[in-house]
Design a protein around this motif. Structure first.
Motif, mmCIF file in Angstrom:
data_model
loop_
_atom_site.group_PDB
_atom_site.id
_atom_site.type_symbol
_atom_site.label_atom_id
_atom_site.label_comp_id
_atom_site.label_asym_id
_atom_site.label_seq_id
_atom_site.Cartn_x
_atom_site.Cartn_y
_atom_site.Cartn_z
ATOM 1 N N GLU A 1 0.825 -1.212 0.000
ATOM 2 C CA GLU A 1 0.000 0.000 0.000
ATOM 3 C C GLU A 1 0.856 1.258 0.000
ATOM 4 O O GLU A 1 0.411 2.311 -0.450
ATOM 5 C CB GLU A 1 -0.893 0.013 1.247
ATOM 6 N N SER B 1 -5.717 0.479 4.146
ATOM 7 C CA SER B 1 -5.982 -0.707 3.319
ATOM 8 C C SER B 1 -7.064 -0.459 2.273
ATOM 9 O O SER B 1 -7.186 -1.205 1.313
ATOM 10 C CB SER B 1 -6.344 -1.904 4.203
ATOM 11 N N GLY C 1 -6.975 2.174 0.397
ATOM 12 C CA GLY C 1 -6.307 2.961 -0.629
ATOM 13 C C GLY C 1 -6.413 4.450 -0.392
ATOM 14 O O GLY C 1 -5.751 5.249 -1.050
ATOM 15 N N GLY D 1 2.472 -2.630 3.815
ATOM 16 C CA GLY D 1 1.220 -3.102 3.254
ATOM 17 C C GLY D 1 0.391 -3.861 4.262
ATOM 18 O O GLY D 1 0.555 -3.695 5.471
#
Length: 150
Positions: free
Chosen positions: A13, A24, A26, A41
């Protein structure tokens, strides 16, 4: 006999060197004044104790946003974010030296202080701290496996 480290699948991410901290979903969480020193991430196969996908750090070269990588979890940093446990698995293809462990731990100690300031400006009252290095198996045992519909 040495037990093999757990193999996990991480979705990147925040690529190494990025200034954007994404969640998570975005969505941009905040813009950092310093670049992220590693790939960051989540592991969608597990929900962490904070209710989000389990977080993971992937050491090594820059990986592009959205990259999925299968890699061994060699440890975990236990964080408390806004009063909730928020473990970060430390993943690498190579062993993590004691020196590198200390640097990772220092980063997360500073990160916890910065997160306290960010949370305070957002009106959150829970504590933030770095609780140290732990075994990856411990963090995975505390996480909730996600049900897959494949």
């Amino acid at each position: 006999m040495h037990k093999e480290a757990p193999l996990v699948e991480v979705i990147i991410e925040i690529p190494r060197g990025s200034f954007l901290k994404r969640g998570s979903t975005g969505e941009v969480d905040f813009i950092s004044p310093l670049p992220c020193p590693f790939n960051y991430g989540s592991i969608p196969a597990f929900i962490g104790m904070d209710g989000d996908f389990l977080d993971a750090v992937v050491l090594g070269p820059h990986l592009a946003l959205g990259t999925t990588i299968k890699i061994h979890a060699l440890g975990a940093i236990r964080m408390i974010d806004n009063g909730l446990y928020d473990d970060k698995l430390i993943c690498s293809r190579l062993p993590v030296s004691p020196w590198k462990k200390r640097l990772i731990l220092l980063f997360f100690m500073l990160y916890a202080k910065a997160k306290s300031l960010i949370n305070m400006t957002r009106g959150y009252r829970g504590c933030n701290s770095c609780e140290g290095w732990h075994e990856a198996d411990d963090a995975l045992a505390k996480a909730t496996p996600c049900a897959h519909t494949d």
